[in-house]
Design a protein around this motif. Structure first.
Motif, PDB file in Angstrom:
ATOM      1  N   ILE A 143      25.270  25.525 -62.310  1.00  0.00           N
ATOM      2  CA  ILE A 143      25.875  25.517 -60.978  1.00  0.00           C
ATOM      3  C   ILE A 143      25.004  24.638 -60.087  1.00  0.00           C
ATOM      4  N   ALA A 144      25.613  23.645 -59.448  1.00  0.00           N
ATOM      5  CA  ALA A 144      24.883  22.728 -58.572  1.00  0.00           C
ATOM      6  C   ALA A 144      25.008  23.181 -57.119  1.00  0.00           C
ATOM      7  N   MET A 145      24.464  22.386 -56.220  1.00  0.00           N
ATOM      8  CA  MET A 145      24.433  22.795 -54.821  1.00  0.00           C
ATOM      9  C   MET A 145      25.827  22.969 -54.235  1.00  0.00           C
ATOM     10  N   ASP A 146      26.751  22.087 -54.576  1.00  0.00           N
ATOM     11  CA  ASP A 146      28.061  22.089 -53.933  1.00  0.00           C
ATOM     12  C   ASP A 146      29.220  22.301 -54.896  1.00  0.00           C
ATOM     13  N   GLN A 147      28.942  22.393 -56.192  1.00  0.00           N
ATOM     14  CA  GLN A 147      30.039  22.380 -57.159  1.00  0.00           C
ATOM     15  C   GLN A 147      29.588  22.904 -58.515  1.00  0.00           C
ATOM     16  N   PHE A 148      30.577  23.283 -59.319  1.00  0.00           N
ATOM     17  CA  PHE A 148      30.320  23.580 -60.718  1.00  0.00           C
ATOM     18  C   PHE A 148      31.576  23.233 -61.523  1.00  0.00           C
ATOM     19  N   VAL A 149      31.439  23.273 -62.828  1.00  0.00           N
ATOM     20  CA  VAL A 149      32.502  22.826 -63.723  1.00  0.00           C
ATOM     21  C   VAL A 149      32.937  23.977 -64.622  1.00  0.00           C
ATOM     22  N   VAL A 150      34.230  24.031 -64.941  1.00  0.00           N
ATOM     23  CA  VAL A 150      34.733  24.944 -65.962  1.00  0.00           C
ATOM     24  C   VAL A 150      35.471  24.116 -67.016  1.00  0.00           C
ATOM     25  N   ASP A 151      35.278  24.500 -68.274  1.00  0.00           N
ATOM     26  CA  ASP A 151      35.990  23.866 -69.375  1.00  0.00           C
ATOM     27  C   ASP A 151      37.367  24.513 -69.459  1.00  0.00           C
ATOM     28  N   LEU A 152      38.406  23.706 -69.271  1.00  0.00           N
ATOM     29  CA  LEU A 152      39.782  24.209 -69.225  1.00  0.00           C
ATOM     30  C   LEU A 152      40.452  24.177 -70.594  1.00  0.00           C
ATOM     31  N   GLY A 153      39.730  23.752 -71.628  1.00  0.00           N
ATOM     32  CA  GLY A 153      40.243  23.828 -72.981  1.00  0.00           C
ATOM     33  C   GLY A 153      41.483  23.011 -73.257  1.00  0.00           C
ATOM     34  N   GLY A 154      41.657  21.924 -72.518  1.00  0.00           N
ATOM     35  CA  GLY A 154      42.823  21.071 -72.715  1.00  0.00           C
ATOM     36  C   GLY A 154      43.949  21.326 -71.745  1.00  0.00           C
ATOM     37  N   ASP A 155      43.922  22.443 -71.026  1.00  0.00           N
ATOM     38  CA  ASP A 155      44.941  22.696 -69.997  1.00  0.00           C
ATOM     39  C   ASP A 155      44.769  21.698 -68.863  1.00  0.00           C
ATOM     40  N   GLU A 156      45.878  21.429 -68.146  1.00  0.00           N
ATOM     41  CA  GLU A 156      45.851  20.407 -67.103  1.00  0.00           C
ATOM     42  C   GLU A 156      46.435  20.917 -65.793  1.00  0.00           C
ATOM     43  N   PRO A 157      45.809  21.899 -65.173  1.00  0.00           N
ATOM     44  CA  PRO A 157      46.274  22.283 -63.842  1.00  0.00           C
ATOM     45  C   PRO A 157      46.084  21.116 -62.880  1.00  0.00           C
TER      46      PRO A 157
END
Length: 403
Positions: A326-340
């Protein structure tokens, strides 16, 4: 349109939605647990991050007769013109340091926690300057080892308070203490502290102190220790629908509902190949071709860095986990190929109705307690208060609160 309405209707990077209807229902449930004692709604630390004024008003609507804060500045804000807190609701503050705004607090008719001789001397001098008596709660250290008067010094503090009371400078309206281990059922310190509290109260009363209220029960004690309720109970984190401790049960076990829901709008969704490092240090590497979603919240917003690679997030009905740091302003989630689409909602926590994580889930992921999760959400995240008492769709809730 007021400011809250404008925020409610805007498209936001992130929002902490505060359900005041749930808060009122929680207060009513806690009152039912309180064995007939009056209830103090503790709204310190901006109501545990939920917005002090809105939550204080909602708690009063649901029957809270007292409001509690830590600092005098927090309490003075509740007595400011336009705050909307009825004059007959008592407001108490207890975390004082030398040179504090004693006179202003006395003139604002606040109740003042006093746990040492220096504080009694300062409040007495301020009362003399204000020309009116102070309302004082003498705090006993019954075993927490934090604030409050040690048993060996109690006789001296009581004697000095009685002398000031005889001189018309103050009224001792409360005797109180705080429990160390009420969130650990069966801990031997609980009964030891209650016994010591009864002894110290009895001594003060033999010296002529006639308090309006005696109080020691915090949230876990309200829920599990009826013998601790005395005349007044102080409900903090439980009022916001967060369990004081998993050891005593989940919020629903006590008829409580989590008040805060924290969401963000995905800032980016992109395809990446397998073996792609994610965020600082590359502590997460994609196991194969996938999609990544960027959640625009970080530790500057209060998202705990200790939940890196562990924090749960609900995106389009599927639970995901923070991928990497987790960074100061953001973080990432692996969506497993889904494309919201960009702008899709990511739910960090809420009451759990939609399968979303709860505050307790994040506390476990970060190795901390639910209190810290909600209180650390920063000022960059707008609080959006819903189910206000003035909302037409909340009329039944308001009527219940007044019954």
């Amino acid at each position: 349109m007021n400011e809250n309405d404008a925020v409610r209707k805007a498209t936001l990077r992130a929002r902490a939605e505060i359900d005041l209807g749930a808060l009122r229902a929680n207060v009513r449930s806690l009152r039912a647990h309180a064995s007939g004692a009056a209830l103090m709604a503790v709204v310190k630390a901006d109501a545990y991050g939920h917005g002090a004024l809105a939550c204080a008003r909602a708690a009063v609507e649901a029957g809270a007769a007292w409001l509690g804060t830590a600092t005098p500045q927090e309490a003075l804000a509740l007595r400011a013109p336009g705050a909307g807190i009825p004059a007959d609701v008592r407001v108490m503050c207890w975390l004082w340091t030398p040179g504090g705004p004693w006179r202003e607090a006395i003139e604002a008719d606040l109740d003042l926690g006093v746990g040492g001789m220096w504080a009694l001397e300062e409040v007495t001098a301020a009362a003399r300057a204000a020309g009116r008596p102070a309302r004082v709660h003498l705090k006993a250290d019954t075993g927490l080892g934090r604030g409050g008067c040690a048993p060996a010094d109690w006789a001296g503090l009581v004697a000095a308070a009685r002398a000031a009371e005889a001189g018309g400078l103050l009224r001792v309206v409360g005797l109180w203490s705080h429990l160390a281990c009420a969130d650990e059922p069966g801990h031997p310190s609980i009964e030891a502290q209650l016994t010591r509290f009864r002894e110290m109260v009895a001594y003060a009363e033999r010296q002529g102190v006639d308090p309006e209220v005696r109080h020691i029960a915090n949230s876990p004690a309200v829920l599990t220790l009826p013998e601790s309720h005395f005349d007044l109970v102080r409900t903090g984190v439980a009022m916001y629908g967060v369990s004081p401790s998993p050891a005593i049960g989940a919020p629903a076990d006590f008829g409580l509902r989590q008040v805060m829901t924290l969401t963000a709008s995905l800032a980016l969704v992109k395809h990446v190949p397998g073996g792609h490092g994610v965020s600082y240090g590359h502590h997460y590497v994609t196991p194969g071709t996938t999609t990544l979603g960027l959640v625009p919240l970080g530790y500057a917003d209060g998202i705990p860095r200790h939940a890196s690679s562990a924090g749960p997030v609900l995106v389009e009905g599927k639970l995901r986990t923070v991928s990497g740091r987790i960074a100061m302003d953001q973080f990432v989630v692996d969506l497993g190929g889904d494309e919201p689409p960009p702008g899709a909602e990511a739910v960090l926590f809420g009451p759990g109705d939609r399968g979303e994580p709860t505050v307790e889930d994040w506390a476990q992921a970060a190795g901390t307690i639910g209190y810290e999760i909600v209180t650390r959400i920063g000022s960059r995240v707008p609080r959006v208060h819903v189910n206000d008492a003035n909302d037409a769709n909340d009329a039944n809730d308001v009527n219940d609160a007044r019954a």
